[in-house]
Enzyme design. Structure first.
Site, PDB file in Angstrom:
ATOM      1  N   PHE A 234       0.821  -1.218   0.000  1.00 44.91           N
ATOM      2  CA  PHE A 234       0.000   0.000   0.000  1.00 44.91           C
ATOM      3  C   PHE A 234       0.851   1.263   0.000  1.00 44.91           C
ATOM      4  O   PHE A 234       0.384   2.324   0.375  1.00 44.91           O
ATOM      5  CB  PHE A 234      -0.977  -0.004   1.189  1.00 44.91           C
ATOM      6  CG  PHE A 234      -1.770  -1.272   1.314  1.00 44.91           C
ATOM      7  CD1 PHE A 234      -2.562  -1.709   0.264  1.00 44.91           C
ATOM      8  CD2 PHE A 234      -1.711  -2.043   2.458  1.00 44.91           C
ATOM      9  CE1 PHE A 234      -3.276  -2.889   0.358  1.00 44.91           C
ATOM     10  CE2 PHE A 234      -2.424  -3.229   2.561  1.00 44.91           C
ATOM     11  CZ  PHE A 234      -3.210  -3.653   1.508  1.00 44.91           C
ATOM     12  N   ARG A 622      -8.729  -1.216 -19.979  1.00 39.94           N
ATOM     13  CA  ARG A 622      -8.927  -2.623 -20.322  1.00 39.94           C
ATOM     14  C   ARG A 622      -8.733  -3.504 -19.088  1.00 39.94           C
ATOM     15  O   ARG A 622      -7.844  -3.267 -18.271  1.00 39.94           O
ATOM     16  CB  ARG A 622      -7.906  -3.008 -21.397  1.00 39.94           C
ATOM     17  CG  ARG A 622      -7.992  -4.444 -21.838  1.00 39.94           C
ATOM     18  CD  ARG A 622      -7.191  -4.609 -23.121  1.00 39.94           C
ATOM     19  NE  ARG A 622      -6.938  -5.986 -23.446  1.00 39.94           N
ATOM     20  CZ  ARG A 622      -5.753  -6.440 -23.846  1.00 39.94           C
ATOM     21  NH1 ARG A 622      -4.717  -5.606 -23.943  1.00 39.94           N
ATOM     22  NH2 ARG A 622      -5.606  -7.698 -24.159  1.00 39.94           N
ATOM     23  N   ASN A 625      -7.968  -9.281 -16.251  1.00 37.98           N
ATOM     24  CA  ASN A 625      -8.490 -10.456 -15.555  1.00 37.98           C
ATOM     25  C   ASN A 625      -9.682  -9.974 -14.721  1.00 37.98           C
ATOM     26  O   ASN A 625      -9.518  -9.204 -13.773  1.00 37.98           O
ATOM     27  CB  ASN A 625      -7.399 -11.072 -14.665  1.00 37.98           C
ATOM     28  CG  ASN A 625      -7.887 -12.299 -13.909  1.00 37.98           C
ATOM     29  OD1 ASN A 625      -8.994 -12.318 -13.367  1.00 37.98           O
ATOM     30  ND2 ASN A 625      -7.053 -13.328 -13.844  1.00 37.98           N
ATOM     31  N   LYS A 627     -11.480 -11.307 -12.561  1.00 36.19           N
ATOM     32  CA  LYS A 627     -11.520 -11.650 -11.139  1.00 36.19           C
ATOM     33  C   LYS A 627     -10.534 -10.809 -10.317  1.00 36.19           C
ATOM     34  O   LYS A 627     -10.911 -10.227  -9.295  1.00 36.19           O
ATOM     35  CB  LYS A 627     -11.222 -13.141 -10.951  1.00 36.19           C
ATOM     36  CG  LYS A 627     -11.339 -13.597  -9.505  1.00 36.19           C
ATOM     37  CD  LYS A 627     -11.100 -15.089  -9.364  1.00 36.19           C
ATOM     38  CE  LYS A 627     -12.333 -15.879  -9.794  1.00 36.19           C
ATOM     39  NZ  LYS A 627     -12.148 -17.341  -9.589  1.00 36.19           N
ATOM     40  N   THR A 628      -9.291 -10.743 -10.757  1.00 41.98           N
ATOM     41  CA  THR A 628      -8.325  -9.960  -9.976  1.00 41.98           C
ATOM     42  C   THR A 628      -8.679  -8.475 -10.025  1.00 41.98           C
ATOM     43  O   THR A 628      -8.460  -7.743  -9.053  1.00 41.98           O
ATOM     44  CB  THR A 628      -6.877 -10.189 -10.459  1.00 41.98           C
ATOM     45  OG1 THR A 628      -6.780  -9.851 -11.839  1.00 41.98           O
ATOM     46  CG2 THR A 628      -6.445 -11.621 -10.256  1.00 41.98           C
ATOM     47  N   LYS A 695      -5.759   1.246 -17.482  1.00 44.38           N
ATOM     48  CA  LYS A 695      -5.562   2.563 -16.863  1.00 44.38           C
ATOM     49  C   LYS A 695      -5.179   2.485 -15.378  1.00 44.38           C
ATOM     50  O   LYS A 695      -5.015   3.513 -14.743  1.00 44.38           O
ATOM     51  CB  LYS A 695      -6.818   3.429 -17.048  1.00 44.38           C
ATOM     52  CG  LYS A 695      -7.121   3.708 -18.530  1.00 44.38           C
ATOM     53  CD  LYS A 695      -7.840   5.027 -18.772  1.00 44.38           C
ATOM     54  CE  LYS A 695      -9.297   4.984 -18.412  1.00 44.38           C
ATOM     55  NZ  LYS A 695      -9.995   6.238 -18.789  1.00 44.38           N
ATOM     56  N   GLY A 696      -5.030   1.274 -14.832  1.00 41.58           N
ATOM     57  CA  GLY A 696      -4.588   1.171 -13.442  1.00 41.58           C
ATOM     58  C   GLY A 696      -5.748   1.075 -12.481  1.00 41.58           C
ATOM     59  O   GLY A 696      -6.663   1.901 -12.507  1.00 41.58           O
ATOM     60  N   GLU A 699      -5.334   2.020  -7.032  1.00 41.89           N
ATOM     61  CA  GLU A 699      -5.622   3.124  -6.109  1.00 41.89           C
ATOM     62  C   GLU A 699      -6.985   3.752  -6.378  1.00 41.89           C
ATOM     63  O   GLU A 699      -7.663   4.224  -5.471  1.00 41.89           O
ATOM     64  CB  GLU A 699      -4.501   4.174  -6.198  1.00 41.89           C
ATOM     65  CG  GLU A 699      -3.192   3.437  -6.372  1.00 41.89           C
ATOM     66  CD  GLU A 699      -1.902   4.128  -6.028  1.00 41.89           C
ATOM     67  OE1 GLU A 699      -1.831   4.855  -5.033  1.00 41.89           O
ATOM     68  OE2 GLU A 699      -0.934   3.900  -6.763  1.00 41.89           O
TER      69      GLU A 699
HETATM   70 MO1  MOS Z   1       1.131   3.038  -3.987  1.00 41.05          MO
HETATM   71  S1  MOS Z   1       0.833   4.387  -2.485  1.00 41.05           S
HETATM   72  O1  MOS Z   1       1.686   4.057  -5.203  1.00 41.05           O
HETATM   73  O2  MOS Z   1       2.172   1.896  -3.408  1.00 41.05           O
END
Ligand code: MOS
Length: 733
Positions: A234, A622, A625, A627-628, A695-696, A699
């Site tokens: 984290f 995109r 997976n 599930k993840t 796109k991540g 977070e």
């Molecule tokens: Mo995250 S706070 O960019 O590990």
């Protein structure tokens, strides 16, 4: 397509059966144990150590203090790390700073001796909390590594605010928060002459390698970092913090492999935290809801200047969130006698969007306007800060689908207007956004003679599914079932990859994997055409593809095994690299978005707050997976509930000591706190953002959740809480 499928995490069985080896679990022969000793004052000088008792205890091999610690190199550009307390001087700047390290034959003996180490101090004046020093706020010197300015503005924010018919001014605060991953920081360090091997829990093996090489003044190639599994980070494992260095230092002193595992309490003073923020927001708005002026001034807690600089960049999202021609943001720091803060899941966005999205709700209340209508009124079709089009933006659909899924239409406008017996029911929403990041990365593809493929990259899997999604990408590129693709990561000998932070691993490493796959495929096809002679004379590479370990062409096929046998090789290894466009070549603004919805129930008699429903709809690019990806979303939303209602690190002002440095009193949500979460992804294959199209997701799903809950609490009760976490006592005011 295998990519996109909800395939089980490939390391799931290893993890739940205990077969996955975490940093502290490597069985390195002759390993001895180190325990850290930490300061008990917040500021001053160490006057002396009384070590006689500890040194005489059984099994003690060494006690390292600033008096006898090897000097660490300041050369080689090791950002921040060198200046963090690593036994290099006698100054104490926070309570819990590392002041000595004890090495003994067993963990118990090291713990006993560490407890017997006595220090004498000359105590100095300490400023232990930010609240008492807000008047000493200063301008960051190196904000975002010089890539952004701490202050920015457009238009005439002051004039347009003064002229606005409706004005909202409010101050929001968020507390210090600690990451508390399940796996504590742990390092085993072993030297072989001038070569160092560390098994360490890190979000960035390449950063750990560079930092340790710099500290000990050795070549990067002489540092090997191994980290196949991480039990959560984290952000707390994004930098290489002093304990990793101290383990390596201790190993050098005792000439044995040394294991150093932090206790849960030490996790509160050893590896950063999300700093407290005070955020002032001023919004001027027209009667129809058009934003006329937005101002966001953020102050965040820093440690002493000696440790460098960390800024919680709270107002960056505000710059781009809504179309408003007049805007100003500032970032300031206040130094206190506490440790160095760091990135924690959605640094900047998580506390910053709490403030701006709470303020937007206050605007909607003032205008008696639906909060979604207000946001749509000010929808940013292009990025108003960067003046660039977005690579993709489906936020409008996030609002619409989220509202439909949540049943927003049932919400009545007035606060305190929805009841269920003694329970006051509230519905709130907020916008989520997080930038899409990418850093240079490399990956190697090994085409094996049996047709299998190995993907290698020096990245790490924080538990998010990196092993799994990289295998999915490669399986499709080579027309293989996923069982025939192996992924190797977590070793600095592999091609280098960036820190797994900023939600960038899929975009960065995935792009490198795709680049390597393409080169490997081209190479295999070229070999096949050359080996085929007349049979494929004149055939074009584009007419071929790979499938089940063979090059398939027009007509016929040739196996990788035959080609490699002819060359007497066992594999063909190809490296691919990927990096984002340079700053000047940037054509689009890259962001993920989302809409967060929360329903809360507040007991009208006791003030008890329960979250009863959560809906998040996200525009995250995109999905590799299903599930993840879903797991990341519900995990992030859960993290947001912790931020809204539970998490807070408390400091005793007199001593600067953290009083709840444990997970019985630093409270995070458990299953009973979390209802069924509906989390949806509106898929957008965003190849403008990066070659993977993702796109991540790491977070994004926590951003906006705290505001959605705070807004729901206001809707339920009419009580606006601007200071996180929201407590039962706030409801009794
Ligand atoms: Mo995250 S706070 O960019 O590990």
């Amino acid at each position: 397509m295998i990519t996109g499928q909800p395939i089980d995490r490939r390391d799931g069985r290893q993890k739940v059966t205990g077969a996955a080896t975490y940093a502290a679990e490597f069985a390195i022969p002759a390993t001895v144990h180190a325990v850290l000793v930490q300061s008990t004052i917040a500021a001053g000088q160490i006057a002396g150590f009384d070590l006689a008792v500890a040194q005489g205890m059984p099994g003690v091999l060494a006690i390292i203090t600033p008096d006898n610690a090897p000097k660490l190199s300041t050369k080689g550009g090791v950002p921040q790390a060198i200046t963090q307390p690593a036994l290099q001087d006698l100054e104490v700047i926070y309570n819990g700073q590392h002041v000595a390290i004890v090495v003994a034959e067993t963990l118990e003996r090291a713990q006993a001796a560490a407890a017997a180490v006595k220090l004498r101090y000359t105590e100095g004046e300490a400023q232990t909390t930010m609240e008492g020093a807000l008047d000493q706020a200063y301008v960051p010197k190196n904000f975002r590594n010089g890539q952004r300015k701490p202050d920015s503005s457009r238009g005439d924010p002051a004039g347009s605010f003064a002229a606005a018919p409706v004005r909202i001014r409010a101050t929001y605060t968020t507390p210090n928060e600690h990451h508390n991953p399940m796996e504590p920081h742990a390092t085993i360090a072993a030297w072989d002459g001038d070569r160092l091997t560390v098994w360490t829990s890190t979000q960035g093996i390449s950063g750990a390698q560079a930092t340790l090489a710099g500290m000990f003044g050795i070549e990067k190639a002489n540092v090997r970092v191994i980290c196949p599994f991480v039990g959560g980070g984290f952000g707390s494992k994004g930098s290489t913090w002093p304990p990793a260095t101290l383990a390596a230092m201790a190993a050098r002193v005792v000439k044995r492999p040394v294991k150093l595992v932090l206790s849960r309490a030490q996790m509160f003073t050893s590896n950063g935290f999300r700093p407290m923020t005070v955020q002032k927001i001023a919004i001027g708005v027209a009667n129809d809801g058009t934003l006329l002026s937005v101002r966001h001034d953020g102050i965040s807690q820093m440690s002493m200047p000696k440790l460098g600089e960390f800024v919680e960049p709270v107002a960056l999202a505000t710059e781009m969130l809504y179309a408003c021609p007049n805007l100003a943001v500032t970032h300031r720091l206040v130094g206190v006698n506490q440790g160095l803060p760091t990135y924690m899941r959605a640094p900047g966005e998580a506390p910053g969007v709490f403030a701006i999205e709470s303020a937007m709700d206050e605007v909607a209340v003032a205008l008696k306007m639906d909060p979604i209508v207000l946001r749509l009124k000010n929808y940013a079709e292009t990025d108003p800060h960067e003046n660039l089009p977005f690579s993709s933006k489906r936020l409008r659909e996030c609002y619409e689908q989220g509202a439909a899924e949540f049943g927003w239409a049932r919400r009545t406008l007035e606060p305190r207007s929805m009841r269920d017996g003694d329970w006051l029911v509230g519905m709130g929403m907020a916008t989520s956004t997080y930038p899409t990041n990418q850093s240079p990365a490399s990956a190697r593809i090994r085409l094996m003679a049996n047709g299998n493929v190995v993907v290698q990259s020096g990245t790490q899997d924080l538990g998010t599914g990196t092993y799994t999604v990289m295998a999915q990408l490669a399986a499709d590129e080579f027309g293989l079932p996923i069982e025939r693709v192996r992924v190797e990561l977590g070793d600095s000998r592999l091609p280098s990859a960036p820190v797994s932070g900023g939600s960038q691993t899929v975009a960065s490493v995935g792009s490198a994997v795709l680049a390597a796959c393409k080169l490997a495929r081209d190479h295999a096809i070229a070999m096949a055409i050359s080996d085929a002679g007349d049979r494929w004379a004149g055939a074009k590479p584009a007419d071929f593809h790979l499938e089940n370990g063979a090059v398939v062409g027009p007509p016929g096929r040739m196996t990788l095994g035959e080609m490699m046998a002819r060359r007497n090789v066992e594999s063909v290894d190809v490296q691919g690299d990927a990096k984002p466009p340079g700053k000047d070549d940037k054509t689009h603004s890259l962001h993920a978005f989302g809409a967060q919805f929360a329903e809360v129930r507040v007991d009208s008699l006791t003030g008890e707050i329960r979250v009863s429903r959560l809906v998040g709809v996200f525009d995250g690019g995109r999905v590799l997976n299903a599930k993840t990806a879903h797991s990341q979303l519900i995990g992030g939303m859960t993290f947001g509930v912790g931020m809204a209602l539970l998490e807070e690190t408390l400091v005793d002002e007199a001593t600067g000591r953290i009083v709840n440095a444990n997970i019985s009193e630093y409270v995070v949500p458990v299953n009973a706190d979390i209802p069924v979460i509906t989390a949806k992804l509106l898929e957008a294959d965003d190849r403008v953002a990066n070659p993977v199209g993702a796109k991540g997701l790491g977070e994004l799903p926590m951003v906006g959740m705290a505001a959605a809950i705070a807004n729901a609490v206001f809707h339920a009760t009419g009580i606006r809480v601007r200071d996180l976490p929201i407590r039962l006592d706030d409801m009794l005011a």
